[in-house]
Motif scaffolding. Structure first.
Motif, PDB file in Angstrom:
ATOM      1  N   MET A 162     -42.542  -4.797   9.286  1.00 37.97           N
ATOM      2  CA  MET A 162     -41.129  -3.712   9.571  1.00 37.97           C
ATOM      3  C   MET A 162     -40.504  -3.540   8.183  1.00 37.97           C
ATOM      4  O   MET A 162     -39.988  -3.700   7.154  1.00 37.97           O
ATOM      5  N   SER A 163     -39.903  -2.218   8.384  1.00 38.05           N
ATOM      6  CA  SER A 163     -39.417  -1.401   7.252  1.00 38.05           C
ATOM      7  C   SER A 163     -37.875  -1.873   7.201  1.00 38.05           C
ATOM      8  O   SER A 163     -37.741  -2.855   7.818  1.00 38.05           O
ATOM      9  N   ALA A 164     -37.329  -1.672   6.401  1.00 35.71           N
ATOM     10  CA  ALA A 164     -35.436  -2.242   5.685  1.00 35.71           C
ATOM     11  C   ALA A 164     -35.055  -1.691   6.932  1.00 35.71           C
ATOM     12  O   ALA A 164     -33.875  -2.310   7.461  1.00 35.71           O
ATOM     13  N   ALA A 165     -35.055  -0.780   6.926  1.00 35.58           N
ATOM     14  CA  ALA A 165     -34.636   0.147   7.780  1.00 35.58           C
ATOM     15  C   ALA A 165     -34.621  -0.053   9.420  1.00 35.58           C
ATOM     16  O   ALA A 165     -33.097  -0.446   9.969  1.00 35.58           O
ATOM     17  N   LYS A 166     -35.319  -0.533   9.784  1.00 36.44           N
ATOM     18  CA  LYS A 166     -35.455  -0.850  11.052  1.00 36.44           C
ATOM     19  C   LYS A 166     -34.977  -2.735  11.422  1.00 36.44           C
ATOM     20  O   LYS A 166     -34.455  -2.427  12.099  1.00 36.44           O
ATOM     21  N   GLU A 167     -35.462  -3.188  10.395  1.00 41.88           N
ATOM     22  CA  GLU A 167     -34.924  -4.521  10.270  1.00 41.88           C
ATOM     23  C   GLU A 167     -33.226  -4.360  10.287  1.00 41.88           C
ATOM     24  O   GLU A 167     -32.614  -4.927  10.833  1.00 41.88           O
ATOM     25  N   ARG A 168     -32.897  -3.857   9.610  1.00 45.29           N
ATOM     26  CA  ARG A 168     -31.449  -3.279   9.503  1.00 45.29           C
ATOM     27  C   ARG A 168     -30.801  -3.376  11.052  1.00 45.29           C
ATOM     28  O   ARG A 168     -30.088  -3.043  11.502  1.00 45.29           O
ATOM     29  N   ARG A 169     -31.396  -1.793  11.844  1.00 44.29           N
ATOM     30  CA  ARG A 169     -30.786  -1.103  12.736  1.00 44.29           C
ATOM     31  C   ARG A 169     -31.027  -2.678  13.686  1.00 44.29           C
ATOM     32  O   ARG A 169     -30.059  -2.487  14.721  1.00 44.29           O
ATOM     33  N   GLU A 170     -32.335  -3.248  13.895  1.00 44.04           N
ATOM     34  CA  GLU A 170     -31.657  -4.614  14.374  1.00 44.04           C
ATOM     35  C   GLU A 170     -31.053  -5.990  14.167  1.00 44.04           C
ATOM     36  O   GLU A 170     -30.781  -6.139  15.480  1.00 44.04           O
ATOM     37  N   ARG A 171     -30.455  -6.051  13.773  1.00 40.24           N
ATOM     38  CA  ARG A 171     -29.522  -6.766  12.709  1.00 40.24           C
ATOM     39  C   ARG A 171     -28.395  -5.871  13.726  1.00 40.24           C
ATOM     40  O   ARG A 171     -27.791  -6.713  14.364  1.00 40.24           O
ATOM     41  N   GLU A 172     -28.674  -4.753  13.051  1.00 37.84           N
ATOM     42  CA  GLU A 172     -26.576  -4.869  14.235  1.00 37.84           C
ATOM     43  C   GLU A 172     -26.750  -4.488  15.352  1.00 37.84           C
ATOM     44  O   GLU A 172     -25.913  -4.372  15.442  1.00 37.84           O
ATOM     45  N   ARG A 173     -27.663  -4.109  16.347  1.00 39.81           N
ATOM     46  CA  ARG A 173     -27.897  -4.918  17.500  1.00 39.81           C
ATOM     47  C   ARG A 173     -28.104  -5.547  17.963  1.00 39.81           C
ATOM     48  O   ARG A 173     -26.738  -5.488  18.559  1.00 39.81           O
ATOM     49  N   THR A 174     -28.403  -6.244  17.446  1.00 36.18           N
ATOM     50  CA  THR A 174     -28.434  -7.885  17.749  1.00 36.18           C
ATOM     51  C   THR A 174     -26.941  -8.118  17.330  1.00 36.18           C
ATOM     52  O   THR A 174     -25.779  -9.352  18.111  1.00 36.18           O
ATOM     53  N   GLN A 175     -25.527  -8.106  16.312  1.00 35.28           N
ATOM     54  CA  GLN A 175     -24.285  -8.143  16.141  1.00 35.28           C
ATOM     55  C   GLN A 175     -23.492  -6.985  17.427  1.00 35.28           C
ATOM     56  O   GLN A 175     -22.228  -7.720  17.550  1.00 35.28           O
TER      57      GLN A 175
END
Length: 185
Positions: free
Chosen positions: A1-14
């Motif tokens: 998973m790309s860093a950008a995709k991980e960040r988006r997923e983390r933001e979605r969870t938050q």
């Protein structure tokens, strides 16, 4: 998973957790009738479509709040059970349950009173709810006949007391010696 995709997923969870926490806080201060998608959107500062991207509606939010509440209750019951000798565990767990229900009335209502699609004693029962029930079983002496049944009766009695107290029909006793109930005869 790309860093950008991980960040988006983390933001979605938050965002998801922010919606749940905001709904819970609003319900505790103003009641569940005050919790609407429009009101939550204003509080979390996201549009209603963003909220609907996380939850299908208010009922889904209440269910998520309830499941989080089951996890909180489980942790509280476990802490109470492990903090005392085995013979005092049923009293400690009972006190912890009643304190939880009293301190968090809107959360308790979401968990046990409101109509949500959480099944009890079923294959689909959420793990935090199972864990909470297991604390009732675990607080009983291992030699207790029919421990799960006794645990259900204990939980049912505590739920009844909590519900009657929350509607003002009965008062819960003051805390003698640091507990809600005493072993008085």
């Amino acid at each position: 998973m790309s860093a950008a995709k991980e960040r988006r997923e983390r933001e979605r969870t938050q965002r998801h957790q922010l919606i749940i926490a905001s709904a819970r806080e609003l319900a505790e201060t103003e009641g569940w009738e005050a919790v609407t998608m429009r009101r939550l959107a204003d509080i979390v500062e996201y549009s209603q479509p963003v909220l609907y991207g996380h939850f299908s509606g208010k009922d889904a939010i209440i269910r998520a709040v309830a499941v989080d509440g089951f996890d909180e209750l489980f942790r509280r019951l476990r802490h109470a059970r492990l903090a005392v000798p085995q013979q005092q565990a049923p009293l400690a767990v009972g006190n912890a349950y009643l304190e939880f229900a009293t301190e968090r009335p809107a959360l308790y209502e979401a968990m046990f009173v409101m109509s949500i699609d959480v099944k009890f004693a079923h294959a689909e029962t959420p793990p935090p709810l199972r864990a909470g029930f297991n604390e009732f079983v675990s607080c009983l002496h291992p030699d207790t006949p029919r421990r799960p049944l006794v645990a259900e009766v204990m939980w049912s009695a505590l739920h009844g007391l909590s519900t009657l107290a929350s509607t003002g029909r009965i008062p819960l006793p003051d805390k003698p010696s640091g507990s809600t109930f005493s072993s008085r005869n």
